[in-house]
Design a protein around this motif. Structure first.
Motif, mmCIF file in Angstrom:
data_model
loop_
_atom_site.group_PDB
_atom_site.id
_atom_site.type_symbol
_atom_site.label_atom_id
_atom_site.label_comp_id
_atom_site.label_asym_id
_atom_site.label_seq_id
_atom_site.Cartn_x
_atom_site.Cartn_y
_atom_site.Cartn_z
ATOM 1 N N ALA A 95 -55.599 54.663 54.729
ATOM 2 C CA ALA A 95 -55.377 55.147 56.100
ATOM 3 C C ALA A 95 -55.464 56.671 56.135
ATOM 4 C CB ALA A 95 -54.023 54.670 56.620
ATOM 5 N N PHE A 96 -54.868 57.338 55.136
ATOM 6 C CA PHE A 96 -54.953 58.798 55.071
ATOM 7 C C PHE A 96 -56.398 59.260 54.945
ATOM 8 C CE2 PHE A 96 -50.461 59.108 52.980
ATOM 9 C CZ PHE A 96 -49.869 58.858 54.205
ATOM 10 N N VAL A 97 -57.187 58.552 54.128
ATOM 11 C CA VAL A 97 -58.610 58.877 53.998
ATOM 12 C C VAL A 97 -59.280 58.764 55.367
ATOM 13 C CG1 VAL A 97 -60.833 58.125 53.044
ATOM 14 C CG2 VAL A 97 -58.835 58.246 51.561
ATOM 15 N N GLY A 98 -59.003 57.690 56.067
ATOM 16 C CA GLY A 98 -59.589 57.485 57.389
ATOM 17 C C GLY A 98 -59.210 58.582 58.375
ATOM 18 N N ARG A 106 -65.001 65.068 63.259
ATOM 19 C CA ARG A 106 -64.859 65.565 64.633
ATOM 20 C C ARG A 106 -64.859 67.086 64.678
ATOM 21 N NH1 ARG A 106 -59.556 62.972 66.422
ATOM 22 N NH2 ARG A 106 -59.748 64.474 68.101
ATOM 23 N N GLY A 107 -64.881 67.711 63.513
ATOM 24 C CA GLY A 107 -64.923 69.172 63.461
ATOM 25 C C GLY A 107 -63.584 69.843 63.693
ATOM 26 N N LEU A 108 -62.502 69.096 63.557
ATOM 27 C CA LEU A 108 -61.175 69.705 63.715
ATOM 28 C C LEU A 108 -60.896 70.600 62.515
ATOM 29 C CD1 LEU A 108 -59.054 66.645 64.959
ATOM 30 C CD2 LEU A 108 -60.110 68.453 66.330
ATOM 31 N N ASN A 109 -60.579 71.821 62.763
ATOM 32 C CA ASN A 109 -60.249 72.763 61.696
ATOM 33 C C ASN A 109 -58.734 72.789 61.544
ATOM 34 O OD1 ASN A 109 -60.460 74.684 59.721
ATOM 35 N ND2 ASN A 109 -60.748 76.389 61.135
ATOM 36 N N ILE A 110 -58.221 71.758 60.873
ATOM 37 C CA ILE A 110 -56.774 71.598 60.754
ATOM 38 C C ILE A 110 -56.388 71.473 59.282
ATOM 39 C CG2 ILE A 110 -56.518 70.529 63.022
ATOM 40 C CD1 ILE A 110 -56.351 67.793 61.606
ATOM 41 N N ALA A 111 -55.117 71.740 59.031
ATOM 42 C CA ALA A 111 -54.593 71.590 57.672
ATOM 43 C C ALA A 111 -54.444 70.114 57.336
ATOM 44 C CB ALA A 111 -53.251 72.295 57.542
ATOM 45 N N CYS A 112 -54.638 69.825 56.078
ATOM 46 C CA CYS A 112 -54.482 68.449 55.591
ATOM 47 C C CYS A 112 -53.047 67.976 55.814
ATOM 48 C CB CYS A 112 -54.850 68.417 54.106
ATOM 49 S SG CYS A 112 -54.436 66.911 53.266
ATOM 50 N N ARG A 130 -60.005 63.735 47.136
ATOM 51 C CA ARG A 130 -58.751 63.629 46.375
ATOM 52 C C ARG A 130 -57.944 62.425 46.842
ATOM 53 N NH1 ARG A 130 -55.079 68.480 47.638
ATOM 54 N NH2 ARG A 130 -54.933 67.324 49.585
ATOM 55 N N THR A 131 -57.867 62.236 48.143
ATOM 56 C CA THR A 131 -57.123 61.102 48.685
ATOM 57 C C THR A 131 -57.830 59.784 48.365
ATOM 58 O OG1 THR A 131 -56.366 62.572 50.444
ATOM 59 C CG2 THR A 131 -55.973 60.222 50.751
#
Length: 163
Positions: A95-98, A106-112, A130-131
Motif C-alpha cells: 500500500a505504501f508503494v502504491g 502525479r508530480g507531487l513534490n512531497i516528502a515521503c 526502497r519500499t
C-alpha cells in the motif's frame, strides 16, 4: 542424504525468516518512533499525499504509528506471530508503494514521510524502490513461513502414519 539436505535447507529458511523479521521489526519500530515523536508532522505528511479526507487523515495518522509499533514488537518478540506479521507487513508495504507511486506519478513534490519528520526526503524512485524492496522481504518471509509450516505438517503427518 536427502534428509540432511532438507534439514540444511530448513535451517537456512529459518535463518532467513529470523533475518527478515529483525529487518522489518526494526524498520516498523523506527518508523513508528519517528511518527509518534511528532504526530502533527505525520498528519501533515498524510494530508500531503492528497488521497484521504480530513477526517480519515486524522484516523490514519492516529492509528498507523501505533499499529507499526505493535507490528515491530510482534516481529521481534513473538515468533509464533511471524506468519501473520509478514502477511500484514506485506500488505501495508505494498500500500505504501502504491501511495508513493501515485504521488510521484502525479508530480507531487512531497516528502515521503517514512523515516523522517522533515520535508527534506522527497518521494523519488529510490524511496519507491526502497519500499518495494521491503515489500519483497515481507513476501519472502510469507513464503518461507508457509514453506516451513508445510514441511512441519508433512513431518507430523509422516510421524502419525508411521505410528
Amino acid at each position: 542424504m536427502d534428509g540432511i539436505r532438507n534439514n540444511k535447507s530448513h535451517s537456512f529458511g529459518q535463518a532467513c525468516v529470523l533475518g527478515a523479521s529483525v529487518v522489518l521489526g526494526f524498520v516498523f519500530l523506527y518508523s513508528a518512533s519517528v511518527h509518534l515523536s511528532n504526530p502533527y508532522r505525520f498528519l501533515s505528511h498524510v494530508y500531503s499525499y492528497d488521497v484521504v479526507s480530513e477526517s480519515l487523515g486524522i484516523v490514519v495518522a492516529a492509528f498507523l504509528p501505533s499499529f507499526q509499533l505493535v507490528l515491530g514488537i510482534a516481529f521481534l518478540f513473538f515468533p509464533s506471530l511471524r506468519p501473520f506479521c509478514f502477511a500484514v507487513a506485506t500488505v501495508l508495504l505494498l500500500a505504501f508503494v502504491g501511495f508513493q507511486l501515485q504521488a510521484h506519478l502525479r508530480g507531487l513534490n512531497i516528502a515521503c514521510g517514512c523515516f523522517s519528520n522533515s520535508n527534506e526526503n522527497p518521494i523519488t524512485w529510490f524511496t519507491i524502490g526502497r519500499t518495494a524492496a521491503l515489500s519483497f522481504v515481507g513476501i519472502l518471509g510469507c513464503y518461507l513461513c508457509w514453506r516451513n509450516c508445510e514441511s512441519t505438517m508433512d513431518v507430523n503427518l509422516y510421524a502419525k502414519a508411521a505410528s
